[in-house]
Scaffold this motif. Structure first.
Motif, PDB file in Angstrom:
ATOM      1  N   ARG A  59      -2.570   1.986  -3.771  1.00 10.27           N
ATOM      2  CA  ARG A  59      -2.027   3.298  -4.151  1.00 10.27           C
ATOM      3  C   ARG A  59      -0.992   3.104  -5.259  1.00 10.27           C
ATOM      4  O   ARG A  59       0.210   3.185  -5.045  1.00 10.27           O
ATOM      5  N   ARG A  71      -5.504   9.828   1.782  1.00 11.68           N
ATOM      6  CA  ARG A  71      -6.234   8.695   1.207  1.00 11.68           C
ATOM      7  C   ARG A  71      -7.736   8.916   1.304  1.00 11.68           C
ATOM      8  O   ARG A  71      -8.219   9.537   2.224  1.00 11.68           O
ATOM      9  N   LEU A 110      -0.342  10.441  -5.730  1.00 14.33           N
ATOM     10  CA  LEU A 110      -0.648   9.237  -4.958  1.00 14.33           C
ATOM     11  C   LEU A 110      -0.377   9.416  -3.475  1.00 14.33           C
ATOM     12  O   LEU A 110      -0.999   8.746  -2.625  1.00 14.33           O
ATOM     13  N   SER A 111       0.549  10.300  -3.157  1.00 13.54           N
ATOM     14  CA  SER A 111       1.000  10.432  -1.767  1.00 13.54           C
ATOM     15  C   SER A 111       0.103  11.345  -0.940  1.00 13.54           C
ATOM     16  O   SER A 111       0.335  11.494   0.259  1.00 13.54           O
ATOM     17  N   PRO A 155       2.647   4.288  -1.823  1.00 15.52           N
ATOM     18  CA  PRO A 155       2.462   4.926  -3.134  1.00 15.52           C
ATOM     19  C   PRO A 155       3.532   4.452  -4.117  1.00 15.52           C
ATOM     20  O   PRO A 155       4.728   4.637  -3.869  1.00 15.52           O
ATOM     21  N   GLY A 202       0.797  -1.212   0.000  1.00 13.72           N
ATOM     22  CA  GLY A 202       0.000   0.000   0.000  1.00 13.72           C
ATOM     23  C   GLY A 202       0.830   1.262   0.000  1.00 13.72           C
ATOM     24  O   GLY A 202       0.315   2.363   0.223  1.00 13.72           O
TER      25      GLY A 202
END
Length: 339
Positions: free
Chosen positions: A289, A339, A335-336, A270, A268
């Protein structure tokens, strides 16, 4: 219920079995899973919480020095472990002749892909029950369906879950990235210039990047990436047991098509995957991710280890050289976020 999973290699293929194990752990009360795996990947197999025991199989040594490997203590231990207990179900999730032969050593009702959907159709002759799971979707989904059919549960309403979670950074440590530049094919490599430009982006963000190495070629490339870049730290060759926590606790991973990229995605973390000659649709990254950047050239994916457009290319063929570090960095930072 006691189950034996046979999934021998490679690293990415081993990781692709994780979602099926997560499904089975939730669906089957009292599940106990043993895993027969190539000895080099035993540390990976041990990561999944459904796995009670890992049975290392010295297949690589059998290929290189069959007589010596057959007579080794490790080979004898693997044979004893496989033959020494009875399983309710044996699942060969690889579908190769070599994995089928390993499954034959175990006591239990053997399940696997049928002759039309196994990677090597001859392997299906070893199974008591054969399941038709066509090669039209990602391998992780195919293994999920194989497990569901073998163990008698449905997948409806079950999200794909690798069962792994990122590790927190040790207290006081600065966040780090991991650049996975090493791979088996020259055509799957990104350029040194690309990695260096990405390192510059990391420096501007106040981050540093770990660069793993294995072998002389990777060590030379890592030195070239790190030259004049204080934020880049090349690491000497290390065992998987040491590399796994560095990946699991990283703030992000950028990877060419290589096995450790699959592990990062499964945790999971990124993870950005760079794809040129290979097609991620059937064997790409699996995780919560993940972003896969694919070449837009007409010749990609070619599935070739040698570039026909630039056959003399040692690293960074045109399909991967097209990727700009700024675009890769934007994808990673997207992506970072929260969430």
């Amino acid at each position: 219920m006691r189950v034996l999973l046979v999934k021998l290699s490679s690293l990415g293929d081993v990781v692709h079995a994780f979602p099926a194990l997560t499904d089975a752990m939730a669906a089957v009360p009292g599940l106990r899973v043993d895993w027969a795996v190539e000895e080099a990947f035993a540390p990976i197999a041990r990561l999944h919480p459904a796995v009670r025991e890992v049975i290392p199989v010295p297949l690589r040594r059998l290929k290189k020095r069959p007589l010596a490997a057959l007579g080794s203590g490790e080979a004898a231990a693997a044979r004893r472990a496989l033959a020494g207990r009875r399983y309710d179900v044996v699942i060969d999730a690889q579908g190769l002749v070599k994995s089928a032969l390993v499954a034959l050593l175990a006591h239990g009702r053997r399940h696997g892909f049928d002759g039309a959907s196994a990677r090597e159709g001859l392997a299906a002759l070893a199974y008591h029950v054969r399941h038709h799971v066509p090669e039209v979707e990602h391998m992780a989904e195919r293994i999920r369906k194989l497990f569901a059919a073998a163990l008698g549960y449905g997948l409806e309403g079950r999200p794909l879950d690798t069962g792994l979670r990122p590790d927190p950074l040790p207290q006081g440590d600065a966040p780090h990235l991991v650049f996975l530049h090493g791979t088996t094919w020259p055509t799957k490599t990104w350029t040194v210039a690309g990695w260096r430009a990405l390192a510059a982006e990391a420096e501007k963000a106040g981050m540093h990047a770990l660069v793993f190495t294995q072998g002389a070629a990777e060590e030379a490339r890592a030195r070239a990436i790190a030259e004049g870049r204080p934020a880049v730290e090349p690491l000497p060759p290390q065992p998987l047991e040491t590399l796994i926590p560095l990946i699991a606790s990283s703030a992000g991973v950028v990877s060419v098509d290589t096995g450790l990229g699959h592990l990062a995605a499964a945790f999971g973390v990124p993870t950005i995957g760079l794809y040129g000659p290979t097609d991620p649709r059937l064997t790409g990254l699996v995780g919560a991710r993940v972003a896969e950047l694919k070449s837009r050239r007409d010749c990609a994916p070619c599935e070739k280890a040698r570039c026909r457009i630039a056959p003399e290319t040692v690293a960074g063929p045109p399909c991967l050289a097209d990727f700009e570090a700024a675009a890769v960095w934007r994808a990673l930072t997207a992506l970072s976020g929260p969430r």
